[in-house]
Scaffold this motif. Structure first.
Motif, PDB file in Angstrom:
ATOM      1  N   ALA A 281       0.812  -1.211   0.000  1.00  0.00           N
ATOM      2  CA  ALA A 281       0.000   0.000   0.000  1.00  0.00           C
ATOM      3  C   ALA A 281       0.854   1.274   0.000  1.00  0.00           C
ATOM      4  O   ALA A 281       0.599   2.183  -0.812  1.00  0.00           O
ATOM      5  N   PRO A 282       1.879   1.388   0.862  1.00  0.00           N
ATOM      6  CA  PRO A 282       2.729   2.589   0.802  1.00  0.00           C
ATOM      7  C   PRO A 282       3.424   2.762  -0.543  1.00  0.00           C
ATOM      8  O   PRO A 282       3.577   3.894  -1.035  1.00  0.00           O
ATOM      9  N   ARG A 283       3.835   1.669  -1.168  1.00  0.00           N
ATOM     10  CA  ARG A 283       4.474   1.748  -2.489  1.00  0.00           C
ATOM     11  C   ARG A 283       3.518   2.336  -3.521  1.00  0.00           C
ATOM     12  O   ARG A 283       3.871   3.234  -4.291  1.00  0.00           O
ATOM     13  N   ILE A 284       2.281   1.839  -3.514  1.00  0.00           N
ATOM     14  CA  ILE A 284       1.279   2.308  -4.474  1.00  0.00           C
ATOM     15  C   ILE A 284       0.938   3.773  -4.222  1.00  0.00           C
ATOM     16  O   ILE A 284       0.863   4.585  -5.153  1.00  0.00           O
ATOM     17  N   GLU A 285       0.737   4.124  -2.961  1.00  0.00           N
ATOM     18  CA  GLU A 285       0.390   5.502  -2.625  1.00  0.00           C
ATOM     19  C   GLU A 285       1.483   6.468  -3.061  1.00  0.00           C
ATOM     20  O   GLU A 285       1.205   7.523  -3.649  1.00  0.00           O
ATOM     21  N   ALA A 286       2.738   6.109  -2.808  1.00  0.00           N
ATOM     22  CA  ALA A 286       3.860   6.973  -3.194  1.00  0.00           C
ATOM     23  C   ALA A 286       3.933   7.139  -4.703  1.00  0.00           C
ATOM     24  O   ALA A 286       4.191   8.242  -5.209  1.00  0.00           O
ATOM     25  N   ALA A 287       3.696   6.059  -5.441  1.00  0.00           N
ATOM     26  CA  ALA A 287       3.746   6.125  -6.908  1.00  0.00           C
ATOM     27  C   ALA A 287       2.674   7.059  -7.452  1.00  0.00           C
ATOM     28  O   ALA A 287       2.925   7.835  -8.384  1.00  0.00           O
ATOM     29  N   ILE A 288       1.483   6.998  -6.878  1.00  0.00           N
ATOM     30  CA  ILE A 288       0.399   7.875  -7.335  1.00  0.00           C
ATOM     31  C   ILE A 288       0.716   9.328  -7.002  1.00  0.00           C
ATOM     32  O   ILE A 288       0.521  10.226  -7.834  1.00  0.00           O
ATOM     33  N   GLN A 289       1.199   9.572  -5.797  1.00  0.00           N
ATOM     34  CA  GLN A 289       1.553  10.938  -5.395  1.00  0.00           C
ATOM     35  C   GLN A 289       2.617  11.528  -6.321  1.00  0.00           C
ATOM     36  O   GLN A 289       2.536  12.689  -6.735  1.00  0.00           O
ATOM     37  N   GLN A 290       3.607  10.724  -6.673  1.00  0.00           N
ATOM     38  CA  GLN A 290       4.667  11.189  -7.565  1.00  0.00           C
ATOM     39  C   GLN A 290       4.111  11.494  -8.952  1.00  0.00           C
ATOM     40  O   GLN A 290       4.505  12.478  -9.593  1.00  0.00           O
ATOM     41  N   TYR A 291       3.197  10.659  -9.428  1.00  0.00           N
ATOM     42  CA  TYR A 291       2.598  10.875 -10.743  1.00  0.00           C
ATOM     43  C   TYR A 291       1.792  12.175 -10.757  1.00  0.00           C
ATOM     44  O   TYR A 291       1.900  12.980 -11.698  1.00  0.00           O
ATOM     45  N   VAL A 292       0.980  12.371  -9.716  1.00  0.00           N
ATOM     46  CA  VAL A 292       0.173  13.589  -9.628  1.00  0.00           C
ATOM     47  C   VAL A 292       1.073  14.813  -9.616  1.00  0.00           C
ATOM     48  O   VAL A 292       0.838  15.798 -10.332  1.00  0.00           O
ATOM     49  N   ALA A 293       2.132  14.777  -8.790  1.00  0.00           N
ATOM     50  CA  ALA A 293       3.052  15.913  -8.688  1.00  0.00           C
ATOM     51  C   ALA A 293       3.735  16.199 -10.028  1.00  0.00           C
ATOM     52  O   ALA A 293       3.887  17.354 -10.432  1.00  0.00           O
ATOM     53  N   LYS A 294       4.116  15.142 -10.722  1.00  0.00           N
ATOM     54  CA  LYS A 294       4.789  15.309 -12.015  1.00  0.00           C
ATOM     55  C   LYS A 294       3.855  15.938 -13.042  1.00  0.00           C
ATOM     56  O   LYS A 294       4.254  16.838 -13.793  1.00  0.00           O
ATOM     57  N   GLN A 295       2.612  15.490 -13.080  1.00  0.00           N
ATOM     58  CA  GLN A 295       1.665  16.041 -14.056  1.00  0.00           C
ATOM     59  C   GLN A 295       1.388  17.512 -13.785  1.00  0.00           C
ATOM     60  O   GLN A 295       1.264  18.312 -14.706  1.00  0.00           O
ATOM     61  N   LYS A 296       1.288  17.872 -12.521  1.00  0.00           N
ATOM     62  CA  LYS A 296       1.076  19.279 -12.184  1.00  0.00           C
ATOM     63  C   LYS A 296       2.281  20.120 -12.591  1.00  0.00           C
ATOM     64  O   LYS A 296       2.145  21.235 -13.096  1.00  0.00           O
ATOM     65  N   LYS A 297       3.468  19.556 -12.391  1.00  0.00           N
ATOM     66  CA  LYS A 297       4.698  20.300 -12.670  1.00  0.00           C
ATOM     67  C   LYS A 297       4.862  20.563 -14.154  1.00  0.00           C
ATOM     68  O   LYS A 297       5.172  21.679 -14.581  1.00  0.00           O
ATOM     69  N   ILE A 298       4.650  19.534 -14.966  1.00  0.00           N
ATOM     70  CA  ILE A 298       4.852  19.733 -16.403  1.00  0.00           C
ATOM     71  C   ILE A 298       3.666  20.446 -17.044  1.00  0.00           C
ATOM     72  O   ILE A 298       3.782  21.000 -18.133  1.00  0.00           O
ATOM     73  N   ASN A 299       2.498  20.394 -16.338  1.00  0.00           N
ATOM     74  CA  ASN A 299       1.302  21.113 -16.798  1.00  0.00           C
ATOM     75  C   ASN A 299       0.982  20.826 -18.263  1.00  0.00           C
ATOM     76  O   ASN A 299       0.591  21.703 -19.028  1.00  0.00           O
ATOM     77  N   LYS A 300       1.213  19.565 -18.628  1.00  0.00           N
ATOM     78  CA  LYS A 300       0.986  19.185 -20.020  1.00  0.00           C
ATOM     79  C   LYS A 300      -0.499  19.007 -20.323  1.00  0.00           C
ATOM     80  O   LYS A 300      -0.966  19.279 -21.428  1.00  0.00           O
ATOM     81  N   THR A 301      -1.239  18.521 -19.341  1.00  0.00           N
ATOM     82  CA  THR A 301      -2.687  18.349 -19.462  1.00  0.00           C
ATOM     83  C   THR A 301      -3.312  18.826 -18.171  1.00  0.00           C
ATOM     84  O   THR A 301      -2.621  19.023 -17.174  1.00  0.00           O
ATOM     85  N   PRO A 302      -4.638  19.024 -18.140  1.00  0.00           N
ATOM     86  CA  PRO A 302      -5.282  19.482 -16.908  1.00  0.00           C
ATOM     87  C   PRO A 302      -5.473  18.367 -15.899  1.00  0.00           C
ATOM     88  O   PRO A 302      -6.499  18.244 -15.253  1.00  0.00           O
ATOM     89  N   VAL A 303      -4.457  17.505 -15.762  1.00  0.00           N
ATOM     90  CA  VAL A 303      -4.568  16.343 -14.886  1.00  0.00           C
ATOM     91  C   VAL A 303      -4.503  16.761 -13.427  1.00  0.00           C
ATOM     92  O   VAL A 303      -3.644  17.527 -13.026  1.00  0.00           O
ATOM     93  N   PHE A 304      -5.436  16.261 -12.631  1.00  0.00           N
ATOM     94  CA  PHE A 304      -5.402  16.380 -11.184  1.00  0.00           C
ATOM     95  C   PHE A 304      -5.352  17.826 -10.690  1.00  0.00           C
ATOM     96  O   PHE A 304      -4.628  18.157  -9.780  1.00  0.00           O
ATOM     97  N   GLN A 305      -6.135  18.688 -11.319  1.00  0.00           N
ATOM     98  CA  GLN A 305      -6.203  20.052 -10.800  1.00  0.00           C
ATOM     99  C   GLN A 305      -7.083  20.080  -9.558  1.00  0.00           C
ATOM    100  O   GLN A 305      -8.113  19.424  -9.496  1.00  0.00           O
ATOM    101  N   SER A 306      -6.671  20.834  -8.559  1.00  0.00           N
ATOM    102  CA  SER A 306      -7.447  20.946  -7.329  1.00  0.00           C
ATOM    103  C   SER A 306      -8.636  21.872  -7.562  1.00  0.00           C
ATOM    104  O   SER A 306      -8.568  22.760  -8.377  1.00  0.00           O
TER     105      SER A 306
END
Length: 325
Positions: free
Chosen positions: A300-325
């Motif tokens: 579970a911690p492995r999966i959670e960390a992977a998702i958090q990293q993916y969300v952070a990366k998508q926000k950073k590159i701002n390539k698509t409107p992925v995971f906007q708050s």
């Protein structure tokens, strides 16, 4: 047996909703989904007490392979795979039917036929068939998509009469279903397997229909071994198959078919390990690749960390409107 994950309970920035299905935990944003393939296993529309090690990884990675391989046949929902158990994709409005397609008289169709039924979901079945015979041509036998309880058989005519799907959309769903089954059949044949039957789920964003969920996995499909198929049919022997059917048979032998009042038997450790091995075997047979087990501890911690990293990366590159708050 600590290398299985039965459920997740995460909370992510911007997350709008959460849904726990029979085998998947779904985290929702406004336009995206994160689906965690857990190791839960269901049969007869009931989630069984024991989780199956590596089952979620097997399903997720088989689906990833086949979704990528059929992206030219029908657009699909996938955006990324940040973890062996995780798929990120578009949030579609799902159609409330599952498109089941059958090339052989097996499973539910065989049980219906054996009980005297000569029609399934409004589709006539010819006389003189025996279990596992190839049908004259693949048939589409839809089911309703129940949020709770059992999915139910339904005919094309009833779907249209009730307005569950518009006629134009349903025609497109049928075309996609047949094209996907043809592609899956060809890919299975390359690996010495027969794709017997399967189901597809579809959703819509705007005017575009997308293939959603998983495809051609042992949870959604049934496979026979091609090299012994003809011999076993001629001799009247049960087909060698890679699917969940052997789990259903074990449950039947232990007095459970999902009927009211029946108690779900708990699988012993030995059978759980056998089920896990069968899932891995199907992965290797259908993909032609060696299965690489994800780390067993702290899943579970492995999966959670992977998702958090993916969300952070998508926000950073701002390539698509992925995971906007």
């Amino acid at each position: 047996m600590n290398n299985a994950i039965k459920e997740t309970n995460f909370s992510f920035p911007g997350q709008r909703d959460f849904y726990r299905g029979k085998v998947r935990d779904v985290y929702m944003w406004e336009e995206e989904l994160v689906i965690v393939a857990t190791d839960r296993i269901s049969a007869f529309d009931v989630v069984l007490p024991r989780a199956i090690p590596y089952k979620g990884q097997v399903l997720n990675q088989i689906a990833a392979k086949f979704l990528a391989a059929t992206a030219d046949v029908v657009p699909n929902w996938v955006l990324g795979h940040p973890d062996p158990n995780v798929t990120v994709g578009r949030r579609c409005e799902p159609f409330k039917v599952e498109m089941v397609i059958r090339g052989y008289l097996a499973g539910h169709a065989a049980r219906t036929y054996a009980s005297g039924g000569r029609e399934l979901c409004g589709v006539p079945l010819p006389e003189g068939l025996k279990e596992n015979d190839r049908l004259p041509e693949p048939i589409i036998t839809p089911t309703t998509k129940a949020s709770e309880g059992h999915d139910e058989d339904i005919s094309r005519e009833e779907i249209l009469r009730q307005g569950i799907v518009s006629e134009a959309d349903y025609v497109q769903l049928e075309q996609y279903t047949r094209a996907l089954f043809a592609a899956g059949t060809a890919m299975a044949a390359e690996k010495g397997l027969i794709l017997v039957d399967t189901k597809y789920e579809f959703g819509k964003v705007g005017d575009t229909i997308y293939l959603i969920d998983e495809i051609h996995t042992p949870d959604s499909s049934r496979y026979f071994y091609a090299d012994t198929y003809a011999e076993y049919q001629q001799k009247g022997l049960p087909q060698r198959q890679l699917s969940k059917e052997f789990v259903r048979q074990w449950l039947i032998e232990n007095g459970f078919q999902g009927k009211e009042g029946q108690v779900v038997p708990e699988m012993p450790d030995e059978f759980v390990e056998q089920v896990s091995a069968r899932y891995i075997e199907l992965y290797e047979r259908i993909t032609g690749e060696t299965f690489e087990k994800a780390p067993a501890g702290a899943i579970a911690p492995r999966i959670e960390a992977a998702i958090q990293q993916y969300v952070a990366k998508q926000k950073k590159i701002n390539k698509t409107p992925v995971f906007q708050s």
